[in-house]
Design a protein around this motif. Structure first.
Motif, PDB file in Angstrom:
ATOM      1  N   UNK A 140       0.812  -1.214   0.000  1.00 22.10           N
ATOM      2  CA  UNK A 140       0.000   0.000   0.000  1.00 22.10           C
ATOM      3  C   UNK A 140       0.851   1.272   0.000  1.00 22.10           C
ATOM      4  N   UNK A 141       0.322   2.321  -0.626  1.00 21.56           N
ATOM      5  CA  UNK A 141       0.952   3.641  -0.501  1.00 21.56           C
ATOM      6  C   UNK A 141       0.631   4.179   0.888  1.00 21.56           C
ATOM      7  N   UNK A 142       1.531   4.988   1.438  1.00 22.76           N
ATOM      8  CA  UNK A 142       1.243   5.630   2.726  1.00 22.76           C
ATOM      9  C   UNK A 142       0.101   6.629   2.552  1.00 22.76           C
ATOM     10  N   UNK A 143      -0.667   6.884   3.610  1.00 19.63           N
ATOM     11  CA  UNK A 143      -1.751   7.864   3.525  1.00 19.63           C
ATOM     12  C   UNK A 143      -1.232   9.225   3.032  1.00 19.63           C
ATOM     13  N   UNK A 144      -1.934   9.791   2.066  1.00 17.45           N
ATOM     14  CA  UNK A 144      -1.565  11.115   1.555  1.00 17.45           C
ATOM     15  C   UNK A 144      -0.605  11.100   0.388  1.00 17.45           C
ATOM     16  N   UNK A 145       0.004   9.938   0.102  1.00 19.11           N
ATOM     17  CA  UNK A 145       1.036   9.877  -0.949  1.00 19.11           C
ATOM     18  C   UNK A 145       0.441  10.125  -2.340  1.00 19.11           C
ATOM     19  N   UNK A 146      -0.718   9.537  -2.601  1.00 17.09           N
ATOM     20  CA  UNK A 146      -1.319   9.692  -3.936  1.00 17.09           C
ATOM     21  C   UNK A 146      -1.571  11.169  -4.248  1.00 17.09           C
ATOM     22  N   UNK A 147      -2.163  11.871  -3.285  1.00 19.20           N
ATOM     23  CA  UNK A 147      -2.467  13.303  -3.456  1.00 19.20           C
ATOM     24  C   UNK A 147      -1.163  14.113  -3.578  1.00 19.20           C
ATOM     25  N   UNK A 148      -0.180  13.734  -2.779  1.00 17.91           N
ATOM     26  CA  UNK A 148       1.133  14.387  -2.781  1.00 17.91           C
ATOM     27  C   UNK A 148       1.778  14.293  -4.165  1.00 17.91           C
ATOM     28  N   UNK A 149       1.785  13.079  -4.744  1.00 15.79           N
ATOM     29  CA  UNK A 149       2.407  12.881  -6.053  1.00 15.79           C
ATOM     30  C   UNK A 149       1.632  13.589  -7.158  1.00 15.79           C
ATOM     31  N   UNK A 177      15.844  18.396   6.991  1.00 24.36           N
ATOM     32  CA  UNK A 177      14.521  18.801   7.471  1.00 24.36           C
ATOM     33  C   UNK A 177      13.692  17.537   7.677  1.00 24.36           C
ATOM     34  N   UNK A 178      13.120  17.386   8.868  1.00 26.55           N
ATOM     35  CA  UNK A 178      12.282  16.210   9.140  1.00 26.55           C
ATOM     36  C   UNK A 178      10.851  16.473   8.678  1.00 26.55           C
ATOM     37  N   UNK A 179      10.310  15.516   7.928  1.00 28.77           N
ATOM     38  CA  UNK A 179       8.911  15.583   7.481  1.00 28.77           C
ATOM     39  C   UNK A 179       8.096  14.585   8.296  1.00 28.77           C
ATOM     40  N   UNK A 180       6.935  15.019   8.755  1.00 29.33           N
ATOM     41  CA  UNK A 180       6.068  14.125   9.538  1.00 29.33           C
ATOM     42  C   UNK A 180       5.063  13.391   8.646  1.00 29.33           C
ATOM     43  N   UNK A 181       4.688  13.988   7.526  1.00 31.38           N
ATOM     44  CA  UNK A 181       3.733  13.375   6.585  1.00 31.38           C
ATOM     45  C   UNK A 181       4.124  13.774   5.165  1.00 31.38           C
ATOM     46  N   UNK A 182       3.715  12.977   4.160  1.00 28.10           N
ATOM     47  CA  UNK A 182       3.993  13.360   2.771  1.00 28.10           C
ATOM     48  C   UNK A 182       3.144  14.583   2.416  1.00 28.10           C
ATOM     49  N   UNK A 183       3.774  15.717   2.254  1.00 27.52           N
ATOM     50  CA  UNK A 183       3.030  16.947   1.975  1.00 27.52           C
ATOM     51  C   UNK A 183       3.882  17.890   1.137  1.00 27.52           C
ATOM     52  N   UNK A 184       3.325  18.326   0.011  1.00 23.97           N
ATOM     53  CA  UNK A 184       4.053  19.241  -0.868  1.00 23.97           C
ATOM     54  C   UNK A 184       4.273  20.567  -0.158  1.00 23.97           C
ATOM     55  N   UNK A 185       3.306  21.011   0.632  1.00 19.16           N
ATOM     56  CA  UNK A 185       3.426  22.270   1.366  1.00 19.16           C
ATOM     57  C   UNK A 185       4.636  22.248   2.297  1.00 19.16           C
ATOM     58  N   UNK A 186       4.818  21.130   3.042  1.00 21.06           N
ATOM     59  CA  UNK A 186       5.940  21.023   3.992  1.00 21.06           C
ATOM     60  C   UNK A 186       7.290  20.950   3.279  1.00 21.06           C
TER      61      UNK A 186
END
Length: 251
Positions: free
Chosen positions: A123-132, A239-248
């Motif tokens: 499975x993709x991690x939550x949020x990855x599809x939207x991130x990509x 830089x540490x990322x907590x979730x896959x997010x383009x904004x971060x």
């Protein structure tokens, strides 16, 4: 505006492949060592997840499964991984190239006979599809130690397009710092953002002077230990990322 290229690791950043990797590793190991049962015991699968952060390339799952079956404690594997892997390779007279081939062939067969269950185990991690989907196609690069065809299978099953030439996988036989150097050379005016869950890989990049302009991001949700998380947090280049997010990534 300066172009940004997103160089993304795959396993542990985009895809949670630990379950499939462990199951595939066990099945290949049981072919090599017939004393192992066909069914992977729950406890060994659980221990495999614990050891997964120190694994670098898929074929090592075969050896991890064997060592765990022989009773090697998971904490010893975490603390002394390269030595334990080399010892079993020598003891059993195994060739890495053969193990990579067997591992790839087992996965190919699983995909051919039951693609749906193989995808389900990756499975993709939550949020990855939207991130990509927020990253323009020409700016998406995958840098992984996985074989490229498996990356394409998983992404296409999730309706995510990727240009095959922008996947740098196991088939290219290149270390990640070398791939980043190539990307930098081919895109001299772009800013490269590299997202990776393995701290040793990020430290290798930091120790490569020619890569000082690359922005480094540590995927906290991936395959890393609490010690890795702590060290990454205190490294000024990372830089540490907590979730896959383009904004971060871009702010």
């Amino acid at each position: 505006m300066q172009t940004q290229l997103f160089a993304l690791d795959f396993d542990g950043v985009l895809c949670d492949s630990a379950l499939e990797t462990g199951l595939s590793g066990w099945q290949v190991a049981s072919q090599i060592w017939p004393d192992m049962p066909t069914q992977m015991p729950e406890q060994i699968l659980s221990d495999f997840r614990v050891v997964r952060p120190v694994m670098e390339t898929g074929y090592e799952a075969i050896l991890i499964c064997r060592l765990l079956y022989e009773g090697t404690p998971s904490d010893l594997l975490i603390d002394d991984f390269p030595k334990q892997i080399n010892l079993i390779l020598l003891r059993e007279n195994l060739a890495v190239a053969d193990l990579k081939k067997q591992f790839g062939e087992y996965r190919d067969n699983w995909i051919k006979t039951d693609l749906a269950s193989w995808i389900e185990m990756n499975p993709l991690y939550p949020g990855v599809r939207e991130f990509l989907q927020q990253i323009p196609l020409q700016q998406r690069f995958i840098i992984t130690t996985k074989q490229e065809r498996f990356v394409i299978e998983i992404l296409s099953a999730n309706q995510i397009n990727i240009l095959p030439q922008q996947i740098y996988g196991l088939d290219r036989k290149l270390k990640k710092p070398q791939i980043l150097e190539d990307l930098q050379r081919l895109n001299p005016i772009a800013t490269i953002l590299f997202v990776e869950d393995r701290l040793p890989t990020l430290l290798d990049v930091i120790q490569t002077p020619s890569l000082s302009a690359i922005k480094l991001f540590f995927a906290n949700w991936g395959y890393n230990t609490s010690a890795d998380k702590k060290q990454a947090m205190h490294n000024p280049r990372i830089t540490t990322l907590e979730t896959p997010s383009l904004h971060n990534l871009t702010h």
